[in-house]
Design a protein around this motif. Structure first.
Motif, short mmCIF file in Angstrom:
data_model
loop_
_atom_site.label_atom_id
_atom_site.label_comp_id
_atom_site.label_asym_id
_atom_site.label_seq_id
_atom_site.Cartn_x
_atom_site.Cartn_y
_atom_site.Cartn_z
N VAL A 137 -17.73 1.65 -4.34
CA VAL A 137 -17.02 0.38 -4.16
C VAL A 137 -15.81 0.57 -3.25
CG1 VAL A 137 -17.83 -0.33 -6.45
CG2 VAL A 137 -15.56 0.71 -6.22
N PRO A 138 -15.23 -0.53 -2.75
CA PRO A 138 -14.01 -0.40 -1.94
C PRO A 138 -12.88 0.27 -2.74
CG PRO A 138 -14.91 -2.62 -1.76
CD PRO A 138 -15.69 -1.92 -2.83
N PHE A 139 -11.97 0.92 -2.03
CA PHE A 139 -10.88 1.65 -2.71
C PHE A 139 -10.13 0.77 -3.72
CE2 PHE A 139 -10.79 4.31 1.34
CZ PHE A 139 -11.46 5.36 0.74
N THR A 140 -9.91 -0.50 -3.36
CA THR A 140 -9.11 -1.37 -4.24
C THR A 140 -9.80 -1.69 -5.55
OG1 THR A 140 -10.02 -3.22 -3.01
CG2 THR A 140 -7.80 -2.48 -2.38
N ASN A 141 -11.11 -1.43 -5.65
CA ASN A 141 -11.81 -1.69 -6.91
C ASN A 141 -11.96 -0.45 -7.79
OD1 ASN A 141 -12.30 -4.41 -6.52
ND2 ASN A 141 -14.21 -4.07 -5.44
N TRP B 14 -10.18 15.13 4.55
CA TRP B 14 -10.38 16.57 4.32
C TRP B 14 -9.10 17.28 3.89
CZ3 TRP B 14 -11.48 14.08 8.92
CH2 TRP B 14 -10.57 14.23 9.96
N GLU B 15 -7.94 16.70 4.16
CA GLU B 15 -6.70 17.35 3.72
C GLU B 15 -6.36 16.88 2.30
OE1 GLU B 15 -5.07 19.70 5.14
OE2 GLU B 15 -6.00 19.67 7.11
N SER B 16 -5.63 17.70 1.56
CA SER B 16 -5.30 17.30 0.19
C SER B 16 -4.17 16.28 0.16
CB SER B 16 -4.96 18.51 -0.65
OG SER B 16 -3.97 19.26 0.00
N GLU B 17 -3.34 16.26 1.18
CA GLU B 17 -2.34 15.20 1.35
C GLU B 17 -1.77 15.33 2.76
OE1 GLU B 17 0.72 15.94 -1.61
OE2 GLU B 17 1.54 17.61 -0.47
N GLY B 18 -0.98 14.36 3.17
CA GLY B 18 -0.37 14.48 4.50
C GLY B 18 -0.17 13.14 5.18
N ALA B 19 0.30 13.21 6.42
CA ALA B 19 0.60 12.01 7.19
C ALA B 19 -0.67 11.51 7.87
CB ALA B 19 1.69 12.33 8.22
N TYR B 20 -1.51 10.84 7.10
CA TYR B 20 -2.81 10.34 7.60
C TYR B 20 -2.95 8.89 7.16
CZ TYR B 20 -3.58 15.28 8.29
OH TYR B 20 -3.45 16.58 8.69
N THR B 21 -2.23 8.03 7.86
CA THR B 21 -2.19 6.61 7.50
C THR B 21 -3.59 6.03 7.36
OG1 THR B 21 -0.09 6.42 8.65
CG2 THR B 21 -1.29 4.36 8.22
N GLY B 22 -3.83 5.36 6.23
CA GLY B 22 -5.12 4.69 6.04
C GLY B 22 -6.19 5.56 5.42
N GLU B 23 -5.87 6.82 5.12
CA GLU B 23 -6.88 7.72 4.54
C GLU B 23 -6.59 7.94 3.05
OE1 GLU B 23 -9.63 9.37 5.90
OE2 GLU B 23 -9.44 8.21 7.72
N ILE B 24 -7.54 8.57 2.38
CA ILE B 24 -7.41 8.81 0.94
C ILE B 24 -7.89 10.24 0.64
CG2 ILE B 24 -9.65 8.08 0.05
CD1 ILE B 24 -7.18 6.06 -1.37
N SER B 25 -7.21 10.92 -0.30
CA SER B 25 -7.58 12.32 -0.56
C SER B 25 -8.49 12.44 -1.78
CB SER B 25 -6.32 13.16 -0.79
OG SER B 25 -5.82 12.93 -2.09
N ALA B 26 -9.14 13.58 -1.87
CA ALA B 26 -10.09 13.81 -2.97
C ALA B 26 -9.38 13.77 -4.32
CB ALA B 26 -10.79 15.15 -2.77
N SER B 27 -8.18 14.35 -4.41
CA SER B 27 -7.52 14.35 -5.73
C SER B 27 -7.09 12.95 -6.15
CB SER B 27 -6.31 15.30 -5.73
OG SER B 27 -5.38 14.88 -4.77
N MET B 28 -6.82 12.07 -5.17
CA MET B 28 -6.51 10.67 -5.51
C MET B 28 -7.73 9.99 -6.13
SD MET B 28 -4.48 9.58 -2.08
CE MET B 28 -2.94 10.39 -1.63
N LEU B 29 -8.90 10.43 -5.70
CA LEU B 29 -10.14 9.84 -6.22
C LEU B 29 -10.50 10.42 -7.59
CD1 LEU B 29 -12.23 9.80 -2.91
CD2 LEU B 29 -11.09 7.87 -4.02
N THR B 30 -10.42 11.73 -7.71
CA THR B 30 -10.84 12.33 -8.99
C THR B 30 -9.85 11.95 -10.11
OG1 THR B 30 -9.73 14.38 -8.36
CG2 THR B 30 -12.10 14.27 -8.02
N GLU B 31 -8.60 11.70 -9.75
CA GLU B 31 -7.62 11.30 -10.78
C GLU B 31 -8.06 10.03 -11.51
OE1 GLU B 31 -3.89 9.65 -9.34
OE2 GLU B 31 -2.79 10.69 -10.92
#
Ligand code: PGA
Length: 240
Positions: free
Chosen positions: A43-47, A68-85
């Motif tokens: 689903v979209p990130f907001t859901n 692919w990075e765990s965090e950083g200055a990547y406007t508009g992107e999302i990291s894997a740990s943000m998803l698994t959380e």
């Protein structure tokens, strides 16, 4: 034994209110679903956060991209740990719409796959040919090239692949089931792990799902348009 994975890809559709309406009709239909079928909603990130609280344990949550990075200055992107959380389990990587409209390359697909696996997300890697490639007899070479580049250093024990002929996506022009079965067999022959589940995607509908799932090489489906309507996605999940 290969896993069965039936995944819906909502793309850029559904507000939270619309997602909740979908669930109200869809969830009771899962009572009939055999336990060995892995049902996934991408689903979209907001859901994602909302659905992580509302979905029963029998439905897995999926995202449609991961950086692919765990965090950083990547406007508009999302990291894997943000998803698994928030209990996201699957992630679509390298969908043809991302390759076509957002500059996704085999190199970035490969980086995203490795990052997803590092954080225990199960990637659904999409590969497939354009109409032009098919007409000029380049289907096999194109798909082999995608697999060879995308899968460098990727763990094939934690992977799903979706064969999605681009000309069949959103067009109602489904690939002949025997042809989808043939190409998926070729994809499998290219892998080191024969147990990777391989899905078919491209205009999967209630009226063709039974024939698709009857094919010996096909382990599931990735469903766009027909996953937006709860009755039709339920019919697909409950294929016969
Ligand atoms: P479709 O989309 O089912 O609407 O053809 C499939 C996909 O893009 O994954």
């Amino acid at each position: 034994m290969r896993k069965i994975v039936i995944a819906g890809n909502w793309k850029m559709y559904k507000t939270q209110a619309e997602a909740l309406e979908f669930l109200q009709v869809f969830m009771p239909e899962l009572d009939k679903t055999p336990a060995e079928r892995n049902v996934v909603l991408c689903v979209p990130f907001t859901n994602l956060d909302l659905l992580s609280k509302k979905l029963p344990a029998s439905v897995h949550l999926g995202a449609q991209n991961v950086h692919w990075e765990s965090e950083g200055a990547y406007t508009g992107e999302i990291s894997a740990s943000m998803l698994t959380e928030i209990r996201v389990r699957y992630v679509i990587i390298g969908h043809s719409e991302r390759r076509q409209y957002f500059g996704e390359t085999d190199e970035t697909v490969n980086q995203r796959l490795k990052a997803a696996q590092q954080f225990d997300l199960l990637p659904i890697l999409c590969v497939g040919e354009t109409k032009q490639q098919r007409d000029s007899g380049e289907t096999e070479t194109h798909i082999y090239s995608q697999l060879d580049r995308d899968l460098v250093d990727v763990d094939q024990s934690a992977l799903v692949i979706a064969y999605e002929p681009i000309w069949a996506i959103g067009t109602g022009d489904t690939c002949e089931v025997s042809e989808a079965n043939r190409v998926i067999g070729l994809i499998r022959s290219r892998l080191s792990n024969q147990d990777v589940p391989i899905q078919y995607g491209g205009s999967v509908k209630p009226n063709n799902i039974d024939a698709i799932m009857a094919q010996p090489e096909i382990d599931g489906v990735l469903v766009g348009g027909a996953s937006l309507e709860p009755g039709s996605f339920a019919r697909i999940v409950n294929y016969q």
